[in-house]
Design a protein around this motif. Sequence first.
Motif, PDB file in Angstrom:
ATOM      1  N   GLN B  70      29.656  27.304 -23.602  1.00 43.37           N
ATOM      2  CA  GLN B  70      31.082  27.174 -23.284  1.00 43.37           C
ATOM      3  C   GLN B  70      31.976  27.849 -24.297  1.00 43.37           C
ATOM      4  N   ASP B 647      41.560  32.299 -22.369  1.00 42.05           N
ATOM      5  CA  ASP B 647      40.537  32.967 -21.563  1.00 42.05           C
ATOM      6  C   ASP B 647      39.226  32.176 -21.600  1.00 42.05           C
ATOM      7  N   ARG B 650      39.638  29.521 -19.063  1.00 47.11           N
ATOM      8  CA  ARG B 650      39.460  30.040 -17.705  1.00 47.11           C
ATOM      9  C   ARG B 650      37.979  30.258 -17.390  1.00 47.11           C
ATOM     10  N   ALA B 651      37.257  30.805 -18.356  1.00 45.85           N
ATOM     11  CA  ALA B 651      35.828  31.064 -18.128  1.00 45.85           C
ATOM     12  C   ALA B 651      35.087  29.754 -17.847  1.00 45.85           C
ATOM     13  N   GLN B 652      35.456  28.719 -18.566  1.00 46.60           N
ATOM     14  CA  GLN B 652      34.767  27.450 -18.350  1.00 46.60           C
ATOM     15  C   GLN B 652      35.125  26.825 -17.020  1.00 46.60           C
ATOM     16  N   GLU B 654      35.919  28.554 -14.344  1.00 51.73           N
ATOM     17  CA  GLU B 654      35.140  29.343 -13.365  1.00 51.73           C
ATOM     18  C   GLU B 654      33.699  28.835 -13.315  1.00 51.73           C
ATOM     19  N   SER B 655      33.154  28.598 -14.488  1.00 52.96           N
ATOM     20  CA  SER B 655      31.773  28.142 -14.567  1.00 52.96           C
ATOM     21  C   SER B 655      31.593  26.775 -13.912  1.00 52.96           C
TER      22      SER B 655
END
Lengths: 161, 751
Positions: B70, B647, B650-652, B654-655
């Motif tokens: 993460q 960011d 956001r990536a987490q 999405e994941s």
Amino acid sequence: MPKTLAVNGEEHVVDVAPDTPLLWVIREQLALTGTKFGCGIAQCGACTIWLDKQAIRSCVTPIAAVGTEAITTIEGLAPGRDVLHPLQQAWIDHQVPQCGYCQSGQLMSAAALLAANPTPSDEDIDQAMQGNICRCGMYQRIRAAIRTAADRIAEASDTSE
Amino acid sequence: MNKWTRRAFIGAGVITGGALLVGVAIRPGRRVDKLAALVEGEDETLVHAFIKIDTDNSVTVIVPHSEMGQGAQTALAQMAADELDADWEQVRFEEAPAAGEYALYTIGRGFLLKDVDVPKVLIPTVDGAMMQLADSMGLQITGGSMSVRVTGMYGMRVAGAATRDLLRRAAAAAWDVPTEDIETNRGELRHAASGRTARYADFAEAAAQLKPTYTPTFKDPSEYTIMGQSVQRLDLPSKVDGSARFALDVRLPDMVYATVAQAPVFAARVASLDTADALAIEGVLGVHRLPETAFDSSIGGFGLGESVAVVASSYWLAKKGLQALDIQWTQTGHESVSSDSLYEQFAETLSTGADVAADTATGDVAEADARAAYRIEATYRVPFLAHTCMEPLNATADVRDGRCELWVGCQNPLGFRHTMAAVLGLEYDDVTVHNQFMGGGFGRKARADWATQAALLAREVGRPVQLIWSREEDVRHDRYRPAGMSQFRAALDDNGALLAWTNRYTNKMDPPDAPLIPYAVPNQDIGSLASPTHVPTGAWRSVDHSQHGFFTESFIDEVAIAAGRDPFEYREQLLSEHPRHLAVLQKAASAAGWGTPMGPGRGRGIALQESFGTIVAQVIEVTVNNGVVAVDRVVAAVDIGYAISPDGTRAQIESGVLYGLTAALYGDITIENGAVKQSNFHDYRAVRMAESPKIETHIINSGHAPGGAGEVGTPAVAPALANAVFDATGVRVRELPLSKAAAMLSDTDAA
Ligand code: FES
Ligand code: FES
């Protein structure tokens, strides 16, 4: 029986049971551990490498089936020391990896795609990457990073012409 | 941010080569009931943090959490570095070793002994007590989205601010000026009036002589230069060139490989074992029966059973050896258990209504029900789910001469260290855990079962052993997200207003607030009933929120529809007392264009779930064609308090969304004849690139305490999806996964 493999431009002699999948030869005999094990049955793509420029699943490719093809693993993807492949740079720019475990396989599949088709459509990307699972779910970033890399490769070849 | 108290312990010193080391251990905290007496507040936890400034002015932040993927370690380093006013270019982080000095000693001295200076001779005793304490607390666990919320807020920022304060005071003393006049910027100290400057490292030694303050001054958020920035994750370069080392990549001299077959029906033992064919394979070195250990029992007290391992000179030969074994297993009494029989058992449990553990009981549900204009009932159910971390479970152990070294990627290195010591009968000090990057964790890697096997095997063979589970073992021997059932009854008045909300569900785990609703319903009765299964269960990304999000947010949708109202507006109206929830819901709806028409076969659903201090609303758009649900778009609004790295957040999200999507669409671990039926990605599917939707994440920095990010994207996915399917087809899906409803959905297509 000893056998010679050409991996990332170097020759290695290995001696393993002929049904041993290439994956385990690479990881155990050659200690190139960037190529990963995820399923063992060609379902996840974590073990993707190249035989010549074809992306293959090394977990189901017995060593006996490998001839003189050039084997490329993630360790051999970059064109040189301290230079990244455009996809590797795009992967960092888009902050693609989460855990990172699937990414060697993702990069090798994506690189095979761009080598064969430098201007892939979204459908081409979907199709080429369909065999690679990312349990961290980074598909959106992977797709964007492939696009970026393809654009940069195109720009570079434009300017070099 | 305002919880800073003198319950902290801060120590500073110079270590080898003149580096300054500042350590902080803080105890607002606990997670385990039996320790409640030792602490003051609720929902508190122990944290610790270290900062090192080297003579070349580089900063190392030592973070006590493992990296599952993460980016938590990067976020924690950002928090410390910003309060320190370091130069981000010079910041590195290291994961704290699973070692007492990072957790136990300072905590023991600082908190539990109330700042008493412990005489040196007593320190071993104190450490002994602290070890047990840390063990029972599961200290150093990465899970429950604790890292930024707790370690970051109470540990990292304090460590950074306290270090900066020491350096400023040291410089002020040397230059003979007031401390207030010393400014800091990117690793430098400056006195404006005299124009003097120095690097942090120049005052490392002097700073170490000072007594750290218990009340360092924090920056105002407007002064943040590193927090709130989408910095690049520090671990990523190694994750694009194959050099990141996961546990599976450990290579030791003289190492051998092993793989294992475990009791297919949980709790079975080996009845007979024929090893002849396996041992005849060249390269197979041995076959070992592994006992069930005391650490294998799952919730409900059922065991996991025995296992048989094959050790060989390569994984492939170990696997061939395993296939050549003839293992007969004992009968357990669970052979007749199936998914259907478990659902029947759950229904039976719920129908008895006895022994309800109440989550909340407000107002008078019976009275409200009696005067209601109409009532709605619905029952939902969800299956067991496996984690299928991308990296199959593996561990490498070397157990010789009364010592154990373990290489593993786990969510609880200190806990694993204690477990190894206990299983092997060794002293804690004789166990070393080298934690590696994890190829996914999702809750699975907090339990030490597989690592225990590696250690037992290594002891038997007397050389380093890398134990690798096949994917088949990984799928069939997980600690599953529990299957469960949840029954609802709502009472409404003439206007469709909610008068009462009753909910009974099976098998409560954690966290306690998962089944609670944010909506203003005057009479509520929510409670659980125990219905034990022999299938081992454990934490799965977002834990109980993963199923309760689906239950409660599907039912509120049903209530809205029954009341003849728009599901978004109905929720909106019930959130007047929860402005943060309301803002998140509205953001998701507006960003998604809620209310705009969609084409035939298409639909849109909304859901809202708070978990781990973060509030998430999602709008999902689907197209349903011949019973097949395609997910087109996911819009998430997220109030995370303050996003340390937007960011990264956001990536987490999405994941978490993708993880929830795989589960909602396909995730189904079924039980047949007492055993798990699925075995690998062909029958336990994961969403792939072509099915993955466009995901848009909208972050709201509300200024509240930071919430978690790693798990919070998951809970709202399944209900938003089911609600969207209803919008598209008029069919209400009350059982996951959605793939099971294909026939039902294609019927409506045709109609
Ligand atoms: S390990 Fe080869 S495809 Fe999964
Ligand atoms: S980054 Fe973790 S599986 Fe893809």
